[in-house]
Write a protein that holds these residues in place. Structure first.
Motif, PDB file in Angstrom:
ATOM      1  N   VAL A  32     -14.897   0.488  -6.390  1.00 37.59           N
ATOM      2  CA  VAL A  32     -14.413  -0.527  -5.447  1.00 37.59           C
ATOM      3  C   VAL A  32     -13.680   0.176  -4.309  1.00 37.59           C
ATOM      4  O   VAL A  32     -13.349   1.359  -4.398  1.00 37.59           O
ATOM      5  CB  VAL A  32     -13.476  -1.540  -6.133  1.00 37.59           C
ATOM      6  N   SER A  33     -13.451  -0.575  -3.251  1.00 38.48           N
ATOM      7  CA  SER A  33     -12.725  -0.002  -2.114  1.00 38.48           C
ATOM      8  C   SER A  33     -11.284   0.282  -2.512  1.00 38.48           C
ATOM      9  O   SER A  33     -10.664  -0.501  -3.222  1.00 38.48           O
ATOM     10  CB  SER A  33     -12.761  -0.972  -0.939  1.00 38.48           C
ATOM     11  N   VAL A  34     -10.787   1.410  -2.048  1.00 37.54           N
ATOM     12  CA  VAL A  34      -9.436   1.814  -2.394  1.00 37.54           C
ATOM     13  C   VAL A  34      -8.691   2.283  -1.148  1.00 37.54           C
ATOM     14  O   VAL A  34      -9.300   2.516  -0.096  1.00 37.54           O
ATOM     15  CB  VAL A  34      -9.422   2.949  -3.447  1.00 37.54           C
ATOM     16  N   TYR A  35      -7.399   2.403  -1.294  1.00 43.28           N
ATOM     17  CA  TYR A  35      -6.568   3.029  -0.286  1.00 43.28           C
ATOM     18  C   TYR A  35      -6.334   4.474  -0.722  1.00 43.28           C
ATOM     19  O   TYR A  35      -6.224   4.767  -1.914  1.00 43.28           O
ATOM     20  CB  TYR A  35      -5.227   2.306  -0.167  1.00 43.28           C
ATOM     21  N   LEU A  36      -6.219   5.365   0.250  1.00 41.68           N
ATOM     22  CA  LEU A  36      -6.060   6.786  -0.042  1.00 41.68           C
ATOM     23  C   LEU A  36      -4.794   7.325   0.614  1.00 41.68           C
ATOM     24  O   LEU A  36      -4.436   6.917   1.724  1.00 41.68           O
ATOM     25  CB  LEU A  36      -7.278   7.569   0.443  1.00 41.68           C
TER      26      LEU A  36
ATOM     27  N   TYR B  39       1.111  19.474  -2.811  1.00 40.32           N
ATOM     28  CA  TYR B  39       0.490  18.354  -2.114  1.00 40.32           C
ATOM     29  C   TYR B  39      -0.376  17.567  -3.089  1.00 40.32           C
ATOM     30  O   TYR B  39      -1.171  18.141  -3.837  1.00 40.32           O
ATOM     31  CB  TYR B  39      -0.359  18.859  -0.935  1.00 40.32           C
ATOM     32  N   PHE B  40      -0.203  16.240  -3.051  1.00 45.20           N
ATOM     33  CA  PHE B  40      -0.919  15.372  -3.970  1.00 45.20           C
ATOM     34  C   PHE B  40      -1.757  14.356  -3.199  1.00 45.20           C
ATOM     35  O   PHE B  40      -1.257  13.688  -2.294  1.00 45.20           O
ATOM     36  CB  PHE B  40       0.049  14.619  -4.881  1.00 45.20           C
ATOM     37  N   CYS B  41      -2.987  14.235  -3.614  1.00 44.62           N
ATOM     38  CA  CYS B  41      -3.876  13.192  -3.127  1.00 44.62           C
ATOM     39  C   CYS B  41      -3.810  12.042  -4.127  1.00 44.62           C
ATOM     40  O   CYS B  41      -3.714  12.285  -5.341  1.00 44.62           O
ATOM     41  CB  CYS B  41      -5.299  13.751  -3.014  1.00 44.62           C
ATOM     42  N   ALA B  42      -3.846  10.808  -3.641  1.00 46.78           N
ATOM     43  CA  ALA B  42      -3.731   9.665  -4.540  1.00 46.78           C
ATOM     44  C   ALA B  42      -4.513   8.487  -3.998  1.00 46.78           C
ATOM     45  O   ALA B  42      -4.813   8.419  -2.801  1.00 46.78           O
ATOM     46  CB  ALA B  42      -2.259   9.281  -4.717  1.00 46.78           C
ATOM     47  N   LEU B  43      -4.837   7.554  -4.881  1.00 45.32           N
ATOM     48  CA  LEU B  43      -5.507   6.326  -4.472  1.00 45.32           C
ATOM     49  C   LEU B  43      -4.929   5.138  -5.231  1.00 45.32           C
ATOM     50  O   LEU B  43      -4.312   5.288  -6.285  1.00 45.32           O
ATOM     51  CB  LEU B  43      -7.016   6.429  -4.689  1.00 45.32           C
ATOM     52  N   ASN B  44      -5.140   3.964  -4.668  1.00 44.80           N
ATOM     53  CA  ASN B  44      -4.866   2.735  -5.403  1.00 44.80           C
ATOM     54  C   ASN B  44      -5.593   1.580  -4.739  1.00 44.80           C
ATOM     55  O   ASN B  44      -6.245   1.735  -3.696  1.00 44.80           O
ATOM     56  CB  ASN B  44      -3.357   2.467  -5.513  1.00 44.80           C
ATOM     57  N   GLN B  45      -5.540   0.456  -5.406  1.00 43.16           N
ATOM     58  CA  GLN B  45      -5.914  -0.814  -4.806  1.00 43.16           C
ATOM     59  C   GLN B  45      -4.606  -1.518  -4.463  1.00 43.16           C
ATOM     60  O   GLN B  45      -3.564  -1.186  -5.020  1.00 43.16           O
ATOM     61  CB  GLN B  45      -6.737  -1.645  -5.780  1.00 43.16           C
TER      62      GLN B  45
ATOM     63  N   ASN C 194       0.796  -1.206   0.000  1.00 44.99           N
ATOM     64  CA  ASN C 194       0.000   0.000   0.000  1.00 44.99           C
ATOM     65  C   ASN C 194       0.837   1.268   0.000  1.00 44.99           C
ATOM     66  O   ASN C 194       0.330   2.324  -0.286  1.00 44.99           O
ATOM     67  CB  ASN C 194      -0.938  -0.012   1.207  1.00 44.99           C
ATOM     68  N   GLU C 195       2.099   1.242   0.328  1.00 47.46           N
ATOM     69  CA  GLU C 195       2.923   2.444   0.355  1.00 47.46           C
ATOM     70  C   GLU C 195       4.051   2.326  -0.648  1.00 47.46           C
ATOM     71  O   GLU C 195       4.736   1.311  -0.701  1.00 47.46           O
ATOM     72  CB  GLU C 195       3.511   2.677   1.749  1.00 47.46           C
TER      73      GLU C 195
END
Lengths: 114, 112
Positions: free
Chosen positions: B29-33, B89-95, A101-102
């Motif tokens: 879908v669910s993601v990480y932020l 500053y950057f906001c990001a997401l992924n699975q 995740n990181e």
């Protein structure tokens, strides 16, 4: 742990020339990612490797771009016949299976195509 | 398709004032932020991340963010900023295990 390193930090080239960048991930990180960041934009994904296998390539990665990670350690990104539109910061990141995740980023290589 | 929208391209603020940088996301879908910070001519440094659990996430340098699933937002806050917080500053997401999808960034400018 020396962090992710990239070489060179800056590259100026003329249109039509080939350039190659290197990324050394954090040791034992099995995943390595390449991103491109143009001025005023967030990074955009190009490709990533798990060990030596290239698992995914973005549509941004045209035929002029090729990336390798031959021994599952460092990676190279080559751009052939550079165009002015290739001018950008090229960022490398790595992570390991236990912390997918990181992602840990290197300082980037800034490419200027004249 | 997944996307991240940072609602403010530039946020000017005076030193010691509070600040909020806004981030909305879209995903089926669910993601990480994540929130990353980038200082001039440097790579990205992770400020904080939301994986699961408590919706209020605390990060480095006194920053925190709140995950709001119903509003699909992940806004970044700091109660009192310093000159040294001036950065992108950057906001990001992924699975899990996939590439990050970033917003376009917010330039935070802190003046005295």
């Amino acid at each position: 742990d020396t962090g992710v390193s990239q070489d060179p930090r800056h590259k100026i080239t003329k249109r039509g020339q080939n350039v190659t960048f290197r990324c050394d991930p954090i040791s034992e990180h099995n995943r390595l990612y390449w991103y491109r960041q143009t001025l005023g934009q967030g990074p955009e994904f190009l490709t990533y490797f798990q060990n030596e296998a290239q698992l995914e390539k973005s549509r941004l990665l045209s035929d002029r771009f090729s990336a390798e990670r031959p021994k599952g350690s460092f990676s190279t990104l080559e751009i052939q016949r550079t165009e002015q539109g290739d001018s950008a910061m090229y960022l490398c990141a790595s992570n390991e299976r236990e912390s997918y995740n990181e992602q840990f980023f290197g300082p980037g290589t800034r490419l200027t195509v004249l | 398709a997944q996307s991240v929208t940072q609602l403010d391209s530039q946020v000017p603020v005076f030193e010691e004032a509070p600040v909020e940088l806004r981030c909305n996301y879209s995903s089926s879908v669910s993601v990480y932020l994540f929130w990353y910070v980038q200082y001039p001519n440097q790579g990205l440094q992770l400020l904080l991340k939301y994986l699961s659990g408590s919706t209020l996430v605390k990060g480095i340098n006194g920053f925190e963010a709140e995950f709001n699933k119903s509003q699909t937002s992940f806004h970044l806050r700091k109660p009192s900023v310093h000159i040294s917080d001036t950065a992108e500053y950057f906001c990001a997401l992924n699975q899990a295990g996939t590439a990050l999808i970033f917003g376009k960034g917010t330039t935070l400018s802190v003046s005295s």
